[in-house]
Design a protein around this motif. Sequence first.
Motif, mmCIF file in Angstrom:
data_model
loop_
_atom_site.group_PDB
_atom_site.id
_atom_site.type_symbol
_atom_site.label_atom_id
_atom_site.label_comp_id
_atom_site.label_asym_id
_atom_site.label_seq_id
_atom_site.Cartn_x
_atom_site.Cartn_y
_atom_site.Cartn_z
ATOM 1 N N PRO A 147 -19.601 9.258 -77.914
ATOM 2 C CA PRO A 147 -18.752 10.236 -77.730
ATOM 3 C C PRO A 147 -18.374 11.196 -78.815
ATOM 4 O O PRO A 147 -18.268 10.845 -79.912
ATOM 5 C CB PRO A 147 -17.367 9.318 -77.304
ATOM 6 N N ALA A 148 -18.049 12.252 -78.355
ATOM 7 C CA ALA A 148 -17.778 13.445 -79.685
ATOM 8 C C ALA A 148 -16.410 13.263 -80.423
ATOM 9 O O ALA A 148 -16.422 13.533 -81.552
ATOM 10 C CB ALA A 148 -17.598 14.778 -78.995
ATOM 11 N N ASP A 149 -15.541 12.612 -79.706
ATOM 12 C CA ASP A 149 -14.159 12.107 -80.314
ATOM 13 C C ASP A 149 -14.269 10.806 -80.829
ATOM 14 O O ASP A 149 -13.151 10.550 -81.628
ATOM 15 C CB ASP A 149 -12.968 12.441 -79.329
ATOM 16 N N ALA A 150 -15.176 10.067 -81.100
ATOM 17 C CA ALA A 150 -15.194 8.858 -81.776
ATOM 18 C C ALA A 150 -14.996 9.194 -83.210
ATOM 19 O O ALA A 150 -15.867 9.864 -83.721
ATOM 20 C CB ALA A 150 -16.611 8.062 -81.517
ATOM 21 N N ASP A 151 -13.920 8.451 -83.820
ATOM 22 C CA ASP A 151 -13.690 8.686 -85.204
ATOM 23 C C ASP A 151 -14.053 7.878 -86.253
ATOM 24 O O ASP A 151 -13.842 7.450 -87.480
ATOM 25 C CB ASP A 151 -12.289 9.002 -85.461
ATOM 26 N N LEU A 152 -14.807 6.743 -85.546
ATOM 27 C CA LEU A 152 -15.536 5.687 -86.167
ATOM 28 C C LEU A 152 -16.910 5.333 -85.570
ATOM 29 O O LEU A 152 -16.713 4.708 -84.343
ATOM 30 C CB LEU A 152 -14.447 4.479 -86.658
ATOM 31 N N VAL A 153 -17.669 5.450 -86.041
ATOM 32 C CA VAL A 153 -18.960 5.195 -85.437
ATOM 33 C C VAL A 153 -20.039 4.252 -86.339
ATOM 34 O O VAL A 153 -20.185 4.464 -87.532
ATOM 35 C CB VAL A 153 -20.115 6.259 -85.223
ATOM 36 N N MET A 154 -20.420 2.938 -85.731
ATOM 37 C CA MET A 154 -21.144 1.836 -86.475
ATOM 38 C C MET A 154 -22.493 1.829 -85.825
ATOM 39 O O MET A 154 -22.475 1.547 -84.516
ATOM 40 C CB MET A 154 -20.534 0.549 -86.713
ATOM 41 N N ILE A 155 -23.584 1.793 -86.599
ATOM 42 C CA ILE A 155 -24.861 1.672 -86.322
ATOM 43 C C ILE A 155 -25.690 1.127 -87.340
ATOM 44 O O ILE A 155 -25.564 1.451 -88.288
ATOM 45 C CB ILE A 155 -25.386 3.092 -85.736
ATOM 46 N N GLY A 156 -26.670 0.161 -86.984
ATOM 47 C CA GLY A 156 -27.566 -0.280 -87.858
ATOM 48 C C GLY A 156 -29.020 0.324 -88.108
ATOM 49 O O GLY A 156 -29.427 1.085 -86.912
ATOM 50 N N ASN A 157 -29.628 0.525 -89.266
ATOM 51 C CA ASN A 157 -31.016 1.097 -89.372
ATOM 52 C C ASN A 157 -31.620 0.688 -90.626
ATOM 53 O O ASN A 157 -31.229 0.727 -91.889
ATOM 54 C CB ASN A 157 -30.548 2.775 -89.608
ATOM 55 N N PRO A 158 -32.600 -0.159 -90.343
ATOM 56 C CA PRO A 158 -33.413 -0.516 -89.048
ATOM 57 C C PRO A 158 -32.315 -1.428 -88.494
ATOM 58 O O PRO A 158 -31.723 -2.260 -88.949
ATOM 59 C CB PRO A 158 -34.493 -1.254 -89.490
ATOM 60 N N THR A 159 -32.191 -1.604 -87.066
ATOM 61 C CA THR A 159 -31.145 -2.395 -86.383
ATOM 62 C C THR A 159 -31.727 -3.639 -86.147
ATOM 63 O O THR A 159 -32.609 -3.994 -85.535
ATOM 64 C CB THR A 159 -31.098 -1.448 -85.120
ATOM 65 N N ASN A 160 -30.550 -4.619 -86.268
ATOM 66 C CA ASN A 160 -30.968 -5.856 -86.113
ATOM 67 C C ASN A 160 -30.212 -6.370 -84.751
ATOM 68 O O ASN A 160 -28.752 -5.707 -84.684
ATOM 69 C CB ASN A 160 -30.117 -6.872 -87.038
ATOM 70 N N PRO A 161 -30.917 -6.732 -83.591
ATOM 71 C CA PRO A 161 -31.876 -7.364 -83.753
ATOM 72 C C PRO A 161 -33.442 -6.574 -83.217
ATOM 73 O O PRO A 161 -34.328 -7.287 -82.986
ATOM 74 C CB PRO A 161 -31.551 -8.343 -82.674
ATOM 75 N N THR A 162 -33.077 -5.439 -82.698
ATOM 76 C CA THR A 162 -34.342 -4.436 -82.248
ATOM 77 C C THR A 162 -35.529 -4.341 -83.166
ATOM 78 O O THR A 162 -36.514 -4.023 -82.598
ATOM 79 C CB THR A 162 -33.809 -3.177 -81.582
ATOM 80 N N SER A 163 -35.017 -4.181 -84.488
ATOM 81 C CA SER A 163 -36.054 -3.705 -85.447
ATOM 82 C C SER A 163 -36.729 -2.256 -85.556
ATOM 83 O O SER A 163 -37.518 -2.045 -85.721
ATOM 84 C CB SER A 163 -37.519 -4.848 -85.212
ATOM 85 N N VAL A 164 -35.687 -1.482 -84.644
ATOM 86 C CA VAL A 164 -35.835 -0.176 -84.537
ATOM 87 C C VAL A 164 -35.326 0.514 -85.813
ATOM 88 O O VAL A 164 -34.348 0.237 -86.091
ATOM 89 C CB VAL A 164 -35.049 0.544 -83.261
ATOM 90 N N LEU A 165 -36.084 1.575 -86.283
ATOM 91 C CA LEU A 165 -36.046 2.438 -87.390
ATOM 92 C C LEU A 165 -35.567 3.882 -86.869
ATOM 93 O O LEU A 165 -36.545 4.392 -86.366
ATOM 94 C CB LEU A 165 -37.101 2.311 -88.436
ATOM 95 N N HIS A 166 -34.173 4.021 -86.911
ATOM 96 C CA HIS A 166 -33.916 5.568 -86.064
ATOM 97 C C HIS A 166 -34.271 6.565 -87.096
ATOM 98 O O HIS A 166 -34.159 6.159 -88.513
ATOM 99 C CB HIS A 166 -32.288 5.453 -85.970
#
Length: 364
Positions: A147-166
């Motif tokens: 969402p454009a108005d989110a004022d706090l965004v949390m994401i993993g990189n690489p992500t646990n548990p998917t092992s995806v490297l964004h």
Amino acid sequence: MRGQPTETLPEPEPTRPEPDLTHHGDAEVGEGLVDLAVNVRRDAMPDWLADPITAALGDLAAYPDPGPARAAVAARHGRPPAEVLLTAGAAEGFVLLARALRGVRRPVVVHPQFTEPEAALRAAGHQVERVLLDAEDDFRLDPARVPADADLVMIGNPTNPTSVLHLAADLAALARPGRVLVVDEAFADTTVAPGVAGEPESLAARRDLPGLLVVRSLTKTWGLAGLRIGYLLGEAALLERLAAAQPLWAVSTPALAAASACATPVAVAAERAIAARLAADRDHLVARLSALPGVRVAGRPASAFVLVHLPGAADVRLTLRQRGWAVRRGDTFPGLGPDWLRIAVRDPATTDAFTEVLAEILET
């Protein structure tokens, strides 16, 4: 009215239980089990790391001084010391964020990912919104989903548990004035890419993105989960707010010694060599898993673990425990379910033994 057909309402879809955000891989491990559930490397500690930690035990009468370690970490990432906050593991960083940023209006956590960020937010009274990435898209980030108005965004990189490297560009697209963008890079030191000397897609050295906060951990690659050492990288003013919520002397003297040692050129070179060996071991694990009927490895794994989809995985996990193997259940991660398992990358001999047992279980 009498004689008219009775309207038949559709059966409500069954609701999936709310994931247990407090469940972590160490709960899967038990005596006598081969541990494929915890993503901590267990090789012997090198002397350049063990010696400073041991020497620090002679200084325990004095209060910890984070200054030298802070300067060492800052130099590694090309930042001034004011843009580094040392923490008792990366998990403490999430608690500090949740407590210090009580004024955020729309916190968003991108899932599936490590559950501690959301758990810390909820414990501090935040109403958390989830963005669930799709398995059909290999759990890849689409910045437009946030969402454009989110004022706090949390994401993993690489992500646990998917092992995806964004892609770093996709993550950078989430940064904007008025928003704190938290990127959990606890496993960034496990990643490699052809032609890239350092950590591919890492934002640890980026100082141009407004509101960026990078979370780092030293407990995984160097086997320091029991020592508790991590750090945050970001704007000095933001880190000052977080430091105000941190207990005095939160990081012990031995942990500070470890932070300094792991920031040296010797450590960085060793880390890159370990990541390269890990990539080869991961490829071996993926090949063995992909050859098993019904097992689908998610996406293109890039870290110290892989995520697999397997119908009946909940029962398979229990049978594996009976056969002496511990793997991480997937249903405690938002966006996954009981047919997902996370498996840590180990040496080829361990992988071969594990997949032979798994093949026997699937045959029956």
